[in-house]
Design an enzyme around this catalytic site. Structure first.
Site, PDB file in Angstrom:
ATOM      1  N   GLU A  17      16.706  12.846  45.421  1.00 49.86           N
ATOM      2  CA  GLU A  17      17.538  13.954  44.550  1.00 49.86           C
ATOM      3  C   GLU A  17      18.555  14.814  45.201  1.00 49.86           C
ATOM      4  O   GLU A  17      18.173  15.183  46.610  1.00 49.86           O
ATOM      5  CB  GLU A  17      16.611  14.873  43.776  1.00 49.86           C
ATOM      6  CG  GLU A  17      17.312  15.840  42.861  1.00 49.86           C
ATOM      7  CD  GLU A  17      16.204  16.729  41.975  1.00 49.86           C
ATOM      8  OE1 GLU A  17      15.643  15.903  41.294  1.00 49.86           O
ATOM      9  OE2 GLU A  17      16.562  17.717  42.073  1.00 49.86           O
ATOM     10  N   ALA A 150       5.015  28.699  30.529  1.00 53.79           N
ATOM     11  CA  ALA A 150       3.894  28.392  29.426  1.00 53.79           C
ATOM     12  C   ALA A 150       2.730  29.300  29.764  1.00 53.79           C
ATOM     13  O   ALA A 150       2.425  29.708  30.820  1.00 53.79           O
ATOM     14  CB  ALA A 150       3.690  26.851  29.772  1.00 53.79           C
ATOM     15  N   ASP A 156       1.380  23.800  28.098  1.00 56.94           N
ATOM     16  CA  ASP A 156       2.496  22.962  28.641  1.00 56.94           C
ATOM     17  C   ASP A 156       2.438  21.613  28.365  1.00 56.94           C
ATOM     18  O   ASP A 156       3.540  20.876  28.073  1.00 56.94           O
ATOM     19  CB  ASP A 156       2.512  23.515  30.174  1.00 56.94           C
ATOM     20  CG  ASP A 156       3.844  23.267  30.851  1.00 56.94           C
ATOM     21  OD1 ASP A 156       4.971  23.267  29.874  1.00 56.94           O
ATOM     22  OD2 ASP A 156       4.192  22.830  32.124  1.00 56.94           O
ATOM     23  N   GLN A 174       7.777  18.435  38.974  1.00 59.30           N
ATOM     24  CA  GLN A 174       8.421  19.620  40.046  1.00 59.30           C
ATOM     25  C   GLN A 174       7.664  19.488  41.385  1.00 59.30           C
ATOM     26  O   GLN A 174       6.667  18.852  41.360  1.00 59.30           O
ATOM     27  CB  GLN A 174       7.917  20.861  39.453  1.00 59.30           C
ATOM     28  CG  GLN A 174       7.885  22.225  40.131  1.00 59.30           C
ATOM     29  CD  GLN A 174       9.419  22.509  40.370  1.00 59.30           C
ATOM     30  OE1 GLN A 174      10.106  21.860  41.072  1.00 59.30           O
ATOM     31  NE2 GLN A 174      10.035  23.585  39.923  1.00 59.30           N
TER      32      GLN A 174
END
Ligand code: FAD
Length: 291
Positions: A17, A150, A156, A174
């Site tokens: 990323e 959440a 969640d 994440q």
């Protein structure tokens, strides 16, 4: 190639990323980074987008550079401050460039930016993209330690199921530092009937600035091994770099041994870190994918 098709062909994907440079910045540095990352032959490179004022503009531009370098791009699209017209514009640009892999995100709320009247959650964006064109392959974000908004992780995960049902075909997590949190999360997804492939998001903690940012922003649990590393090497850049790379490599080796469907490396535009980690895990990845 669509990422959901890549998952059909391979046991474990490997991706990076990156984030676009500032709107005024020259593209030479990011071009150089993309060239070096491409040489490592990842399955794809994802390009983040800012949720606020600058919108998705540079994401498409950088994703096109990834594509020109011969690697599949995955373009992040955020909706927290976007209208349907904004998203349509982004989708048109991406589809004209044949960038069909998207990561549909809500995005974090930006101080002073007007919240979207059209989208509340990433599932709304996913459903909108699906209606716009069936041609896109849509990924989504997920949180092994629960999303901070959440009330609890089970709520969640119930919300995550709505996102998958809206059309998300694979998930990226994440960052996390304790693999046990990830394994427990996968068990909970299976119980919730979420059966799309999940790639583990790994962030090598190699710089003081990352340490500060991660500890204050991500909410990720910091295992004792990382605390010791930070306490000892926070102000010793070379040692922190080595220790951070070594930790990420051991995390990845364990995840691949356990049969994870993929590793998504948050490389923070640092090609050197990606090279060092890839060198250390490529034989493991090759073996997993040969089985
Ligand atoms: P959602 O899936 O919408 O979830 C957000 C919150 O709303 C969660 O608490 C969820 O439980 C709840 N929720 C969802 N649906 C419902 C529902 N139907 N009813 C009630 N509650 C609901 N941010 C950026 O700005 N740019 C990026 O490029 C970017 N890339 C990322 C890449 C990855 C892999 C990850 C993990 C995160 C990324 N982020 C990025 C951060 C992300 O935008 C934030 O974490 C944001 O707060 C949540 O986005 P989401 O898409 O997960 O939101």
């Amino acid at each position: 190639m669509l990422i959901s098709d890549l998952f059909k062909q391979k046991k474990a994907l490997y991706s990076f990323e990156i984030f676009p440079p500032k709107p005024t910045a020259d593209l030479a540095a990011i071009r150089g980074t993309i060239e070096r990352l491409s040489a490592l032959q990842p399955d794809y490179i994802s390009v983040t987008c800012s949720a606020g004022g600058t919108g998705n503009s540079r994401t498409a531009e950088i994703a096109k550079i990834v594509q020109a370098a011969g690697v599949e791009p995955l373009a992040h699209v955020t909706c927290v401050n976007a209208s349907k017209a904004d998203i349509s514009r982004t989708l048109r640009e991406l589809s004209e460039a044949k960038i069909l892999n998207l990561l549909a995100l809500r995005g974090d709320r930006v101080e002073g930016a007007k919240p979207s009247d059209d989208f509340r959650y990433a599932s709304d964006l996913t459903a909108f993209i699906k209606r716009w064109s069936e041609g896109f392959d849509i990924g989504g974000a997920c949180y092994p330690e629960g999303h901070p908004d959440a009330p609890d992780i089970l709520t969640d995960i119930r919300n995550l199921k709505k996102k998958v049902d809206a059309g998300v075909s694979h998930l990226n997590t994440q960052l996390f530092f304790d693999n046990e949190d990830f394994f427990r999360f996968l068990d909970m997804l299976a119980l919730a009937g979420i059966d799309v492939p999940v790639q583990a998001g790994i962030m090598p903690l190699v710089k003081k600035a990352h340490v500060d940012r991660i500890i204050s922003l991500s909410g990720a649990k910091i295992p004792a091994q990382i605390s010791r590393m930070i306490a000892r090497f926070y102000d010793k850049p070379d040692a922190l770099m080595e220790a951070g790379i070594a930790y990420a490599v051991s995390q990845i080796a364990d995840l691949l041994s356990a049969g994870v469907r993929g590793i998504h490396l948050y490389v923070m535009n640092n090609a050197y870190v990606a090279e060092r980690i890839t060198e250390n895990v490529k034989n493991i990845l090759n073996e997993v994918n040969a089985q």
